[in-house]
Scaffold this motif. Structure first.
Motif, PDB file in Angstrom:
ATOM      1  N   ASP A   1     -23.563  22.188   7.453  1.00 23.52           N
ATOM      2  CA  ASP A   1     -24.667  23.128   7.621  1.00 23.52           C
ATOM      3  C   ASP A   1     -25.582  23.128   6.396  1.00 23.52           C
ATOM      4  OD1 ASP A   1     -23.962  24.016  10.154  1.00 23.52           O
ATOM      5  OD2 ASP A   1     -22.657  25.592   9.374  1.00 23.52           O
ATOM      6  N   LEU A   2     -26.848  23.476   6.638  1.00 24.50           N
ATOM      7  CA  LEU A   2     -27.859  23.480   5.589  1.00 24.50           C
ATOM      8  C   LEU A   2     -28.436  24.890   5.442  1.00 24.50           C
ATOM      9  CD1 LEU A   2     -29.566  21.778   3.620  1.00 24.50           C
ATOM     10  CD2 LEU A   2     -31.136  21.340   5.509  1.00 24.50           C
ATOM     11  N   PHE A   3     -28.537  25.336   4.194  1.00 28.87           N
ATOM     12  CA  PHE A   3     -29.131  26.617   3.855  1.00 28.87           C
ATOM     13  C   PHE A   3     -30.316  26.338   2.938  1.00 28.87           C
ATOM     14  CE2 PHE A   3     -24.703  27.288   4.667  1.00 28.87           C
ATOM     15  CZ  PHE A   3     -24.588  28.534   5.261  1.00 28.87           C
ATOM     16  N   ILE A   4     -31.493  26.794   3.322  1.00 34.72           N
ATOM     17  CA  ILE A   4     -32.692  26.601   2.500  1.00 34.72           C
ATOM     18  C   ILE A   4     -33.309  27.967   2.231  1.00 34.72           C
ATOM     19  CG2 ILE A   4     -35.003  25.584   2.355  1.00 34.72           C
ATOM     20  CD1 ILE A   4     -33.990  23.362   4.210  1.00 34.72           C
ATOM     21  N   PHE A   5     -33.498  28.262   0.937  1.00 33.91           N
ATOM     22  CA  PHE A   5     -34.103  29.517   0.508  1.00 33.91           C
ATOM     23  C   PHE A   5     -35.406  29.181  -0.208  1.00 33.91           C
ATOM     24  CE2 PHE A   5     -29.540  30.088   0.709  1.00 33.91           C
ATOM     25  CZ  PHE A   5     -29.409  31.263   1.433  1.00 33.91           C
ATOM     26  N   GLN A   6     -36.530  29.631   0.344  1.00 31.09           N
ATOM     27  CA  GLN A   6     -37.841  29.347  -0.230  1.00 31.09           C
ATOM     28  C   GLN A   6     -38.426  30.651  -0.782  1.00 31.09           C
ATOM     29  OE1 GLN A   6     -39.665  27.708   3.314  1.00 31.09           O
ATOM     30  NE2 GLN A   6     -39.316  25.629   2.574  1.00 31.09           N
ATOM     31  N   ILE A   7     -38.753  30.621  -2.076  1.00 33.45           N
ATOM     32  CA  ILE A   7     -39.243  31.822  -2.739  1.00 33.45           C
ATOM     33  C   ILE A   7     -40.581  31.508  -3.399  1.00 33.45           C
ATOM     34  CG2 ILE A   7     -38.734  33.542  -4.511  1.00 33.45           C
ATOM     35  CD1 ILE A   7     -35.725  32.758  -4.091  1.00 33.45           C
ATOM     36  N   ASP A   8     -41.615  32.263  -3.020  1.00 30.83           N
ATOM     37  CA  ASP A   8     -42.959  32.007  -3.553  1.00 30.83           C
ATOM     38  C   ASP A   8     -43.167  32.554  -4.957  1.00 30.83           C
ATOM     39  OD1 ASP A   8     -43.740  30.605  -1.340  1.00 30.83           O
ATOM     40  OD2 ASP A   8     -44.843  32.260  -0.418  1.00 30.83           O
ATOM     41  N   SER A   9     -42.221  33.303  -5.470  1.00 31.57           N
ATOM     42  CA  SER A   9     -42.351  33.873  -6.808  1.00 31.57           C
ATOM     43  C   SER A   9     -41.099  33.513  -7.603  1.00 31.57           C
ATOM     44  CB  SER A   9     -42.549  35.387  -6.711  1.00 31.57           C
ATOM     45  OG  SER A   9     -42.835  35.934  -7.980  1.00 31.57           O
ATOM     46  N   TYR A  10     -40.448  34.479  -8.212  1.00 39.20           N
ATOM     47  CA  TYR A  10     -39.293  34.187  -9.073  1.00 39.20           C
ATOM     48  C   TYR A  10     -37.976  34.648  -8.451  1.00 39.20           C
ATOM     49  CZ  TYR A  10     -39.448  39.106 -10.540  1.00 39.20           C
ATOM     50  OH  TYR A  10     -39.456  40.475 -10.567  1.00 39.20           O
ATOM     51  N   LEU A  11     -36.873  34.140  -8.993  1.00 45.07           N
ATOM     52  CA  LEU A  11     -35.530  34.518  -8.582  1.00 45.07           C
ATOM     53  C   LEU A  11     -34.797  35.094  -9.787  1.00 45.07           C
ATOM     54  CD1 LEU A  11     -33.027  34.506  -6.672  1.00 45.07           C
ATOM     55  CD2 LEU A  11     -32.604  32.162  -7.459  1.00 45.07           C
ATOM     56  N   SER A  12     -34.230  36.273  -9.629  1.00 45.34           N
ATOM     57  CA  SER A  12     -33.438  36.908 -10.670  1.00 45.34           C
ATOM     58  C   SER A  12     -32.038  37.191 -10.118  1.00 45.34           C
ATOM     59  CB  SER A  12     -34.105  38.211 -11.118  1.00 45.34           C
ATOM     60  OG  SER A  12     -33.294  38.862 -12.076  1.00 45.34           O
ATOM     61  N   VAL A  13     -31.020  36.616 -10.772  1.00 41.66           N
ATOM     62  CA  VAL A  13     -29.639  36.799 -10.353  1.00 41.66           C
ATOM     63  C   VAL A  13     -28.900  37.528 -11.472  1.00 41.66           C
ATOM     64  CG1 VAL A  13     -27.531  35.640  -9.598  1.00 41.66           C
ATOM     65  CG2 VAL A  13     -29.755  34.677  -8.983  1.00 41.66           C
ATOM     66  N   GLY A  14     -28.254  38.632 -11.140  1.00 40.85           N
ATOM     67  CA  GLY A  14     -27.591  39.466 -12.125  1.00 40.85           C
ATOM     68  C   GLY A  14     -26.340  38.843 -12.720  1.00 40.85           C
TER      69      GLY A  14
ATOM     70  N   HIS B   1     -40.901  28.858  -6.520  1.00 41.88           N
ATOM     71  CA  HIS B   1     -42.215  28.533  -7.060  1.00 41.88           C
ATOM     72  C   HIS B   1     -42.361  28.973  -8.516  1.00 41.88           C
ATOM     73  CE1 HIS B   1     -46.633  28.704  -7.536  1.00 41.88           C
ATOM     74  NE2 HIS B   1     -46.582  27.640  -6.774  1.00 41.88           N
ATOM     75  N   GLY B   2     -41.633  30.007  -8.917  1.00 42.49           N
ATOM     76  CA  GLY B   2     -41.738  30.522 -10.280  1.00 42.49           C
ATOM     77  C   GLY B   2     -40.478  30.264 -11.071  1.00 42.49           C
ATOM     78  N   HIS B   3     -40.184  31.160 -11.997  1.00 44.93           N
ATOM     79  CA  HIS B   3     -39.035  30.974 -12.877  1.00 44.93           C
ATOM     80  C   HIS B   3     -37.744  31.503 -12.245  1.00 44.93           C
ATOM     81  CE1 HIS B   3     -40.096  35.147 -13.953  1.00 44.93           C
ATOM     82  NE2 HIS B   3     -38.813  35.271 -14.227  1.00 44.93           N
TER      83      HIS B   3
END
Length: 94
Positions: free
Chosen positions: A36-49, A75-77
Motif C-alpha cells: 500500500d502507498l500513503f502520500i501526504f501533500q502539505i502546501d506549507s510546513y510540517l511540525s512533529v512533536g 512545500h515548506g520546512h
C-alpha cells in the motif's frame, strides 16, 4: 483532516492533501499492507512533536506498510522533535 491537526489520527492508504500547515503532536497510525502507498501533500510546513511515532500497522495480519511507501511531500520546512520516530520518505521544497 482536522484542519491540519493530525495527532491521534489513523490513516488508510491513499493521498492526503493540506493547503496549510500540518501539526502532529501525538502519534499517528497508518494501517495497510506492504504494497500500500500513503502520500501526504502539505502546501506549507510540517511540525512533529517530541517523542511522536508514525506507527505502521497491518490491516489484515499480513505484512505491515513499509516506510518506503509512506511519502510526505512538503512545500515548506519540516520540524521533527527530539526522539521522534518518523519512518517515512520526506520530500521538502524550501
Amino acid at each position: 483532516i482536522r484542519s491540519g491537526l493530525i495527532g491521534g489520527e489513523t490513516f488508510t492508504p491513499g493521498v492526503y492533501k493540506w493547503t496549510s500547515f500540518v501539526v502532529c503532536d501525538t502519534d499517528i497510525t497508518l494501517v495497510g499492507s506492504a504494497t500500500d502507498l500513503f502520500i501526504f501533500q502539505i502546501d506549507s510546513y510540517l511540525s512533529v512533536g517530541a517523542g511522536v511515532t508514525v506507527k505502521l500497522l497491518s490491516a489484515d495480519g499480513s505484512d505491515k506498510p513499509v516506510q518506503a511507501n509512506v511519502v510526505w511531500q512538503i512545500h515548506g520546512h519540516v520540524s521533527l522533535g527530539a526522539s521522534t520516530r518518523f519512518e517515512s520518505v520526506l520530500l521538502c521544497r524550501i
